[in-house]
Design a protein around this motif. Sequence first.
Motif, short mmCIF file in Angstrom:
data_model
loop_
_atom_site.label_atom_id
_atom_site.label_comp_id
_atom_site.label_asym_id
_atom_site.label_seq_id
_atom_site.Cartn_x
_atom_site.Cartn_y
_atom_site.Cartn_z
N LEU A 299 -1.82 2.94 19.25
CA LEU A 299 -2.56 2.65 18.02
C LEU A 299 -1.56 2.64 16.87
N ARG A 300 -1.29 1.46 16.34
CA ARG A 300 -0.18 1.29 15.40
C ARG A 300 -0.67 1.19 13.96
N GLY A 301 -0.01 1.93 13.08
CA GLY A 301 -0.29 1.87 11.66
C GLY A 301 0.49 2.95 10.95
N PRO A 302 0.59 2.88 9.64
CA PRO A 302 1.31 3.93 8.90
C PRO A 302 0.58 5.26 9.00
N GLN A 303 1.34 6.34 9.22
CA GLN A 303 0.75 7.67 9.20
C GLN A 303 0.48 8.12 7.77
N SER A 304 1.31 7.66 6.86
CA SER A 304 1.10 7.91 5.44
C SER A 304 1.67 6.73 4.66
N LEU A 305 1.16 6.51 3.46
CA LEU A 305 1.60 5.38 2.65
C LEU A 305 1.59 5.80 1.18
N PRO A 306 2.65 6.51 0.74
CA PRO A 306 2.71 6.92 -0.67
C PRO A 306 3.03 5.74 -1.57
N VAL A 307 2.24 5.59 -2.63
CA VAL A 307 2.40 4.46 -3.54
C VAL A 307 2.30 4.93 -4.99
N LEU B 223 -6.00 -4.19 -4.58
CA LEU B 223 -5.10 -5.05 -5.34
C LEU B 223 -5.63 -5.30 -6.75
N ARG B 224 -6.93 -5.38 -6.87
CA ARG B 224 -7.52 -5.62 -8.19
C ARG B 224 -7.45 -4.39 -9.08
N ARG B 225 -7.62 -3.22 -8.50
CA ARG B 225 -7.74 -2.00 -9.31
C ARG B 225 -6.45 -1.20 -9.43
N LEU B 226 -5.42 -1.57 -8.68
CA LEU B 226 -4.16 -0.83 -8.73
C LEU B 226 -3.03 -1.75 -9.18
N PRO B 227 -3.00 -2.10 -10.47
CA PRO B 227 -1.94 -2.99 -10.95
C PRO B 227 -0.58 -2.33 -10.82
N GLY B 228 0.43 -3.15 -10.56
CA GLY B 228 1.78 -2.62 -10.40
C GLY B 228 1.97 -1.84 -9.12
N LEU B 229 1.12 -2.04 -8.14
CA LEU B 229 1.17 -1.30 -6.89
C LEU B 229 2.53 -1.48 -6.23
N ALA B 230 3.14 -0.35 -5.85
CA ALA B 230 4.47 -0.38 -5.24
C ALA B 230 4.63 0.84 -4.33
N LEU B 231 5.50 0.71 -3.34
CA LEU B 231 5.79 1.85 -2.48
C LEU B 231 6.52 2.93 -3.26
N ALA B 232 6.17 4.18 -2.98
CA ALA B 232 6.85 5.31 -3.61
C ALA B 232 8.07 5.76 -2.82
N VAL B 233 8.27 5.16 -1.64
CA VAL B 233 9.43 5.44 -0.79
C VAL B 233 9.98 4.11 -0.31
N ILE C 81 -1.78 -3.35 3.59
CA ILE C 81 -1.20 -3.05 2.27
C ILE C 81 0.30 -2.85 2.39
N ALA C 82 0.74 -2.15 3.44
CA ALA C 82 2.18 -1.93 3.64
C ALA C 82 2.90 -3.26 3.82
N LEU C 83 2.31 -4.20 4.55
CA LEU C 83 2.94 -5.50 4.74
C LEU C 83 3.07 -6.25 3.41
N LEU C 84 2.03 -6.21 2.60
CA LEU C 84 2.10 -6.89 1.31
C LEU C 84 3.18 -6.29 0.42
N LEU C 85 3.30 -4.96 0.43
CA LEU C 85 4.29 -4.31 -0.42
C LEU C 85 5.71 -4.57 0.07
N ALA C 86 5.84 -4.83 1.36
CA ALA C 86 7.16 -5.15 1.91
C ALA C 86 7.48 -6.64 1.78
N HIS C 87 6.48 -7.45 1.40
CA HIS C 87 6.67 -8.90 1.23
C HIS C 87 6.11 -9.29 -0.15
#
Length: 413
Positions: free
Chosen positions: A392-400, A370-380, A254-260
């Motif tokens: 082990l790589r991944g976001p520790q948090s993902l505010p949206v 993606l279907r249920r969260l229209p307008g999805l965007a990063l909050a930071v 999800i983070a990759l999609l929001l950054a692209h």
Amino acid sequence: MSEQPVLLPYADPAFVADPFPLYRQLREDGPVRRTVIAGGLEAWLVTRYEDGLAALSDSRLSSDVRDASDARLLLQLPATERESMLSNMLRSDPPDHTRLRRLVSKAFTAHRVAGMRPRIQAITDRLLDAVVPAGRAELVADFALPLPVAVISELLGVPVDERHEFQHWTDRLIRRGPELPDPAVVNEAWQHMRAYVTELIRDKRAHPGDDLLSALVTARDEEQQLTEDELVAMVFLLLAAGYITTVNLIAGGIALLLAHPGQLDLLRSDPDLLPGAIEEFLRYDGPVSPGIARFAREDVEIAGVTVPRGATVLIGSAVADRDPARFPDPDRLDITRQDNAHLAFGHGIHYCLGAPLARLEGQIAIGTALRRLPGLALAVPPDEIPWRPGGLRGPQSLPVTFTPGGQDPTRGT
């Protein structure tokens, strides 16, 4: 190849957020690079795809940490529990690995995984039901974490009111950072996990159900059962491997999609691209970084470089999966990419047994979000997303944020 080992600076937030420029430099410098990882441990990093593919099938490279020459690796495991902690598929070689995988494969079937689809969808919808009215969420804590925890718990038959306990102690055991973990902390966590898993096994023996753990308890291979140590270690491996990497796949994807945003728009317009998108997320920025550890049983030549007996070898899946000799334009996220045979799930006899389940969870979770969260965007801003340090790589948090909504109109159709 440089004579001096290169530090992988996991204490540096900039590197943790984006290790790929350094990975690219290491790959360009040579096919095998001496590096320094957590706690000053030295590892030989295999940087290129074809070499990594071959190394993952090389029987001279052991999965058993007891073949490592650096005693600190074993000292991280409490002596009284060492055999138990190492009695699993991840840390064993043939013939033990062959026997263990065959036993687990009988219970962990494609049919069982496919049958989880409706339940995974129901859990996904329930989690999103709780956030869609608010218009904002922290997608790791609210969604990407509890989903795989619930799925692997149901698969293994872990009661709902006990899931927080196993998650807490599992996190203590697999936590990674710039330093080696405190052996006392590892020992305490393992003692709690062993006691918990032993009691869970005892309950399944007395009251077997239609779950993976009940199947493991009764699994036989030519009249051989899992030993108690092997069964405890197997349950721990499935609990740990069954959720944290999937958390990273969901949140990281999800983070990759929001950054692209161009890729996000493309996927929204054509949901049939989702399976290929999952493979691209795994290639581009997978949940294991820099790669998969092995230990040299003897002096081993890799790409013309002699790796000494006992050395830790890191088969750099995250580095090799951006090798331009294998993947055209590898630093570009492209969810339409074809021939995407990445190494994120490994290769050979240790290929991830849970890969089909991880893929299924990733597709359902990301597609439904993606279907249920229209307008999805990063909050930071993207550079303020905190990433997990270490292997082990991944976001520790993902505010949206997103447009508040209600029920999914496609449910039940």
